[in-house]
Structures are given as structure tokens and as C-alpha cells.
Design a protein around this motif. Structure first.
Motif, short mmCIF file in Angstrom:
data_model
loop_
_atom_site.label_atom_id
_atom_site.label_comp_id
_atom_site.label_asym_id
_atom_site.label_seq_id
_atom_site.Cartn_x
_atom_site.Cartn_y
_atom_site.Cartn_z
N LEU A 178 -24.97 8.11 14.44
CA LEU A 178 -25.18 8.15 13.11
C LEU A 178 -25.20 9.67 12.22
O LEU A 178 -25.21 9.60 11.26
N GLY A 179 -25.60 10.42 13.12
CA GLY A 179 -25.87 11.72 12.62
C GLY A 179 -27.41 12.09 12.57
O GLY A 179 -27.58 13.20 11.95
N LEU A 180 -28.23 11.07 13.17
CA LEU A 180 -29.77 11.33 13.03
C LEU A 180 -30.26 11.92 14.05
O LEU A 180 -30.04 11.54 15.36
N LYS A 181 -30.95 13.11 13.99
CA LYS A 181 -31.69 13.71 15.13
C LYS A 181 -33.46 13.63 15.09
O LYS A 181 -33.66 13.15 16.16
N LYS A 182 -33.98 13.90 14.06
CA LYS A 182 -35.45 13.83 14.22
C LYS A 182 -35.79 12.67 13.33
O LYS A 182 -35.08 12.44 12.34
N ILE A 183 -37.07 12.41 13.22
CA ILE A 183 -37.81 11.52 12.53
C ILE A 183 -37.85 11.99 11.14
O ILE A 183 -37.86 13.37 10.86
N ASN A 184 -37.44 11.34 9.90
CA ASN A 184 -37.31 11.74 8.51
C ASN A 184 -36.12 12.40 8.33
O ASN A 184 -36.08 13.05 7.27
N LEU A 191 -34.10 8.19 9.40
CA LEU A 191 -34.47 7.73 10.72
C LEU A 191 -35.85 7.52 10.39
O LEU A 191 -36.58 8.84 10.04
N ARG A 192 -36.80 6.49 10.37
CA ARG A 192 -38.04 6.36 10.20
C ARG A 192 -38.87 6.38 11.63
O ARG A 192 -40.34 6.53 11.37
N ARG A 193 -38.49 5.62 12.65
CA ARG A 193 -39.27 5.39 13.94
C ARG A 193 -38.36 6.16 14.77
O ARG A 193 -37.40 6.34 14.88
N SER A 194 -39.34 6.67 15.83
CA SER A 194 -38.69 7.36 16.94
C SER A 194 -37.89 6.41 17.94
O SER A 194 -38.11 5.31 17.89
N VAL A 195 -36.94 7.12 18.58
CA VAL A 195 -36.05 6.66 19.49
C VAL A 195 -36.59 6.66 21.04
O VAL A 195 -36.02 5.96 21.99
N ILE A 196 -37.99 7.27 21.21
CA ILE A 196 -38.43 7.14 22.48
C ILE A 196 -38.63 5.59 23.05
O ILE A 196 -39.50 4.77 22.02
N GLY A 197 -38.50 5.15 24.28
CA GLY A 197 -38.77 4.02 24.67
C GLY A 197 -37.62 2.84 24.17
O GLY A 197 -37.58 1.80 24.65
N GLN A 198 -36.80 3.49 23.44
CA GLN A 198 -35.63 2.44 22.98
C GLN A 198 -34.39 2.48 24.43
O GLN A 198 -34.39 3.54 25.06
N LYS A 199 -33.75 1.55 24.26
CA LYS A 199 -32.39 1.39 25.37
C LYS A 199 -31.64 2.46 25.09
O LYS A 199 -31.40 2.99 23.81
N PRO A 200 -30.81 3.00 26.13
CA PRO A 200 -29.81 4.13 25.64
C PRO A 200 -28.76 3.70 24.53
O PRO A 200 -28.31 4.71 23.86
N ALA A 201 -28.46 2.37 24.74
CA ALA A 201 -27.34 2.16 23.64
C ALA A 201 -28.07 2.31 22.17
O ALA A 201 -27.27 2.87 21.39
N LYS A 202 -29.18 2.05 22.09
CA LYS A 202 -29.91 2.33 20.60
C LYS A 202 -29.84 3.70 20.15
O LYS A 202 -29.64 4.05 19.22
N LYS A 203 -30.28 4.42 21.34
CA LYS A 203 -30.37 5.86 21.18
C LYS A 203 -28.93 6.56 20.55
O LYS A 203 -28.81 7.39 19.85
N ALA A 204 -27.94 6.03 21.56
CA ALA A 204 -26.69 6.69 21.24
C ALA A 204 -26.23 6.23 19.85
O ALA A 204 -25.48 6.86 19.25
N THR A 205 -26.57 5.06 19.26
CA THR A 205 -26.10 4.44 18.18
C THR A 205 -26.82 5.27 17.18
O THR A 205 -26.05 5.82 15.91
N VAL A 206 -28.27 5.71 17.09
CA VAL A 206 -28.86 6.62 16.21
C VAL A 206 -28.05 7.73 16.20
O VAL A 206 -27.93 8.54 15.07
N ARG A 207 -28.07 8.20 17.39
CA ARG A 207 -27.14 9.82 17.44
C ARG A 207 -26.03 9.88 16.73
O ARG A 207 -25.35 10.86 16.16
#
Length: 62
Positions: free
Chosen positions: A28-34, A10-26
Motif C-alpha cells: 500500500l506504500g506505508l512504511k512507518k507508523i503515522n 498506518l496507525r498500528r505497528s506490523v511487528i508480530g503480524q503475519k508476513p502476508a499482512k506485512k506485505a500488504t501494508v508495504r
């Protein structure tokens, strides 16, 4: 038979992203930047990565 793996970071923050994008990142198992995870290379994971490609960095590993 060696299966391919993907290292997803994860290279960029999910702040400001739509809920579907946040759920996809989550999912995948990613929580914090880097943070990084190693996933199997399959069409499901590839599709998830494609939908959040602007937020993550992907490397192929063996």
C-alpha cells in the motif's frame, strides 16, 4: 469526472503480524507508523485495506 481517493494512514505497528499482512501494508506504500498515502479508490485497494483494517485508518477524499 472526479475520481475518489482514499487517504490511508498506518496507525498500528506490523511487528508480530503475519508476513502476508506485512506485505500488504508495504504494498500500500506505508512504511512507518503515522505515515500516509493517497491511493485511487478501486476494488483492489479496498480489498487490501479490508485485510489490514485493524492496522490502518482510512479517509475518503476527492
Amino acid at each position: 469526472m472526479a475520481t475518489k481517493k482514499l487517504k490511508i494512514t498506518l496507525r498500528r505497528s506490523v511487528i508480530g503480524q503475519k508476513p502476508a499482512k506485512k506485505a500488504t501494508v508495504r504494498s500500500l506504500g506505508l512504511k512507518k507508523i503515522n505515515s500516509s498515502v493517497v491511493q485511487e479508490d478501486n476494488p483492489c485497494v479496498r480489498g487490501m485495506v479490508a485485510s489490514v483494517a485493524h492496522l490502518v485508518e482510512v479517509e475518503e477524499t476527492k
